[in-house]
Write an enzyme that holds these catalytic residues in place. Structure first.
Site, PDB file in Angstrom:
ATOM      1  N   ARG A  98       0.830  -1.214   0.000  1.00  0.00           N
ATOM      2  CA  ARG A  98       0.000   0.000   0.000  1.00  0.00           C
ATOM      3  C   ARG A  98       0.862   1.260   0.000  1.00  0.00           C
ATOM      4  O   ARG A  98       0.427   2.318  -0.465  1.00  0.00           O
ATOM      5  CB  ARG A  98      -0.989  -0.032   1.172  1.00  0.00           C
ATOM      6  CG  ARG A  98      -2.094  -1.066   0.954  1.00  0.00           C
ATOM      7  CD  ARG A  98      -2.952  -1.265   2.185  1.00  0.00           C
ATOM      8  NE  ARG A  98      -2.248  -1.863   3.294  1.00  0.00           N
ATOM      9  CZ  ARG A  98      -2.103  -3.187   3.489  1.00  0.00           C
ATOM     10  NH1 ARG A  98      -2.639  -4.037   2.640  1.00  0.00           N
ATOM     11  NH2 ARG A  98      -1.441  -3.663   4.514  1.00  0.00           N
ATOM     12  N   GLU A 135       6.361 -11.440  13.730  1.00  0.00           N
ATOM     13  CA  GLU A 135       5.879 -12.096  14.950  1.00  0.00           C
ATOM     14  C   GLU A 135       6.017 -13.611  14.812  1.00  0.00           C
ATOM     15  O   GLU A 135       6.464 -14.303  15.707  1.00  0.00           O
ATOM     16  CB  GLU A 135       4.436 -11.682  15.205  1.00  0.00           C
ATOM     17  CG  GLU A 135       4.013 -11.917  16.620  1.00  0.00           C
ATOM     18  CD  GLU A 135       2.626 -11.359  16.873  1.00  0.00           C
ATOM     19  OE1 GLU A 135       2.117 -10.595  16.045  1.00  0.00           O
ATOM     20  OE2 GLU A 135       2.053 -11.732  17.917  1.00  0.00           O
TER      21      GLU A 135
HETATM   22  P1  AMP Z   1       4.911  -3.576  11.377  1.00  0.00           P
HETATM   23  O1  AMP Z   1       6.163  -4.045  10.715  1.00  0.00           O
HETATM   24  O2  AMP Z   1       4.432  -4.482  12.470  1.00  0.00           O
HETATM   25  O3  AMP Z   1       4.992  -2.129  11.816  1.00  0.00           O
HETATM   26  O4  AMP Z   1       3.757  -3.681  10.321  1.00  0.00           O
HETATM   27  C1  AMP Z   1       3.682  -2.798   9.318  1.00  0.00           C
HETATM   28  C2  AMP Z   1       3.151  -3.424   8.043  1.00  0.00           C
HETATM   29  O5  AMP Z   1       2.153  -4.410   8.261  1.00  0.00           O
HETATM   30  C3  AMP Z   1       2.518  -2.341   7.237  1.00  0.00           C
HETATM   31  O6  AMP Z   1       2.981  -2.499   5.913  1.00  0.00           O
HETATM   32  C4  AMP Z   1       1.030  -2.570   7.367  1.00  0.00           C
HETATM   33  O7  AMP Z   1       0.445  -2.509   6.110  1.00  0.00           O
HETATM   34  C5  AMP Z   1       0.857  -3.952   7.949  1.00  0.00           C
HETATM   35  N1  AMP Z   1       0.078  -4.017   9.188  1.00  0.00           N
HETATM   36  C6  AMP Z   1       0.517  -4.425  10.401  1.00  0.00           C
HETATM   37  N2  AMP Z   1      -0.462  -4.441  11.313  1.00  0.00           N
HETATM   38  C7  AMP Z   1      -1.557  -3.991  10.683  1.00  0.00           C
HETATM   39  C8  AMP Z   1      -2.912  -3.752  11.091  1.00  0.00           C
HETATM   40  N3  AMP Z   1      -3.340  -4.007  12.336  1.00  0.00           N
HETATM   41  N4  AMP Z   1      -3.780  -3.274  10.174  1.00  0.00           N
HETATM   42  C9  AMP Z   1      -3.355  -3.021   8.915  1.00  0.00           C
HETATM   43  N5  AMP Z   1      -2.112  -3.232   8.463  1.00  0.00           N
HETATM   44  C10 AMP Z   1      -1.215  -3.718   9.341  1.00  0.00           C
END
Ligand code: AMP
Length: 185
Positions: free
Chosen positions: A67, A104
């Site tokens: 996105r 995770e």
């Molecule tokens: P992170 O690496 O955990 O910060 O996750 C970021 C990536 O995962 C981004 O590219 C988001 O599009 C997606 N993402 C993680 N958690 C969510 C969520 N709860 N809702 C939507 N997209 C998420």
């Protein structure tokens, strides 16, 4: 229009169009679906304007798979600068430079081109839709540092509360990267 007005319009668009999907992609995760915001003409314009304010001063936008690609192109166009896609592993033609990082559950890989784009000394703003744990953005900062770019800003539409994303990105950017959100969720 001022930054405050852009932010106001962006928040209204998020409020109107964003969708919460419970238990996706796995039980217990509340997925913030921002794609309907981008699909609305007023939503894309409002989000792009507000994120472009946060990225002003950069001379290259990096958009994170997938996105972040939609946001990155629109922001770069608005600012009159270029955009580069930070892609999941195995999508770009060689040579690439990549980084593996922990999720995770399991691990993931992000890559950028190692040839054809001179990153050295570029002021880069990184964009994505959601900041959660910060792992994806930290890996992106790591990649861009390896190619000699200077990441000045990270801009996301939504920063999730209850996650250490901001601290993780701050540490990866050695305290020199500004983290912007349009809203928290
Ligand atoms: P992170 O690496 O955990 O910060 O996750 C970021 C990536 O995962 C981004 O590219 C988001 O599009 C997606 N993402 C993680 N958690 C969510 C969520 N709860 N809702 C939507 N997209 C998420």
């Amino acid at each position: 229009m001022t930054t405050a007005l852009h932010l106001d319009r962006a928040r209204q668009a998020i409020e109107t169009h964003a969708r919460l999907v419970p238990d996706f992609p796995e039980p217990g995760v509340a997925f913030k679906d921002l794609t309907p915001v981008l699909a609305a003409a007023d939503g894309l314009e409002a989000i792009t304007a507000a994120l472009a304010d946060a990225c002003a001063g950069a001379d290259l936008i990096a958009g994170i798979d997938a996105r972040g690609f939609l946001l990155g192109g629109a922001i770069a166009h608005r600012l009159g600068i270029g955009v580069v896609a930070v892609r999941k592993g195995g999508k770009l033609p060689p040579p690439v430079i990549g980084v593996d990082y922990a999720l995770e559950y399991g691990s993931a890989r992000l890559e950028i081109p190692a040839s054809g784009i001179d990153f050295h000394g570029r002021r880069v703003a990184v964009v994505d839709d959601v900041l959660a744990t910060g792992g994806t953005l930290a890996a992106t900062l790591d990649l861009l540092e390896q190619v000699g770019a200077e990441v000045t800003d990270v801009a996301v539409v939504m920063e999730l509360e209850g996650f250490p994303g901001r601290e993780v990105v701050g540490a990866a950017g050695r305290g020199r990267v500004r983290v912007h959100n349009l809203c928290t969720g």
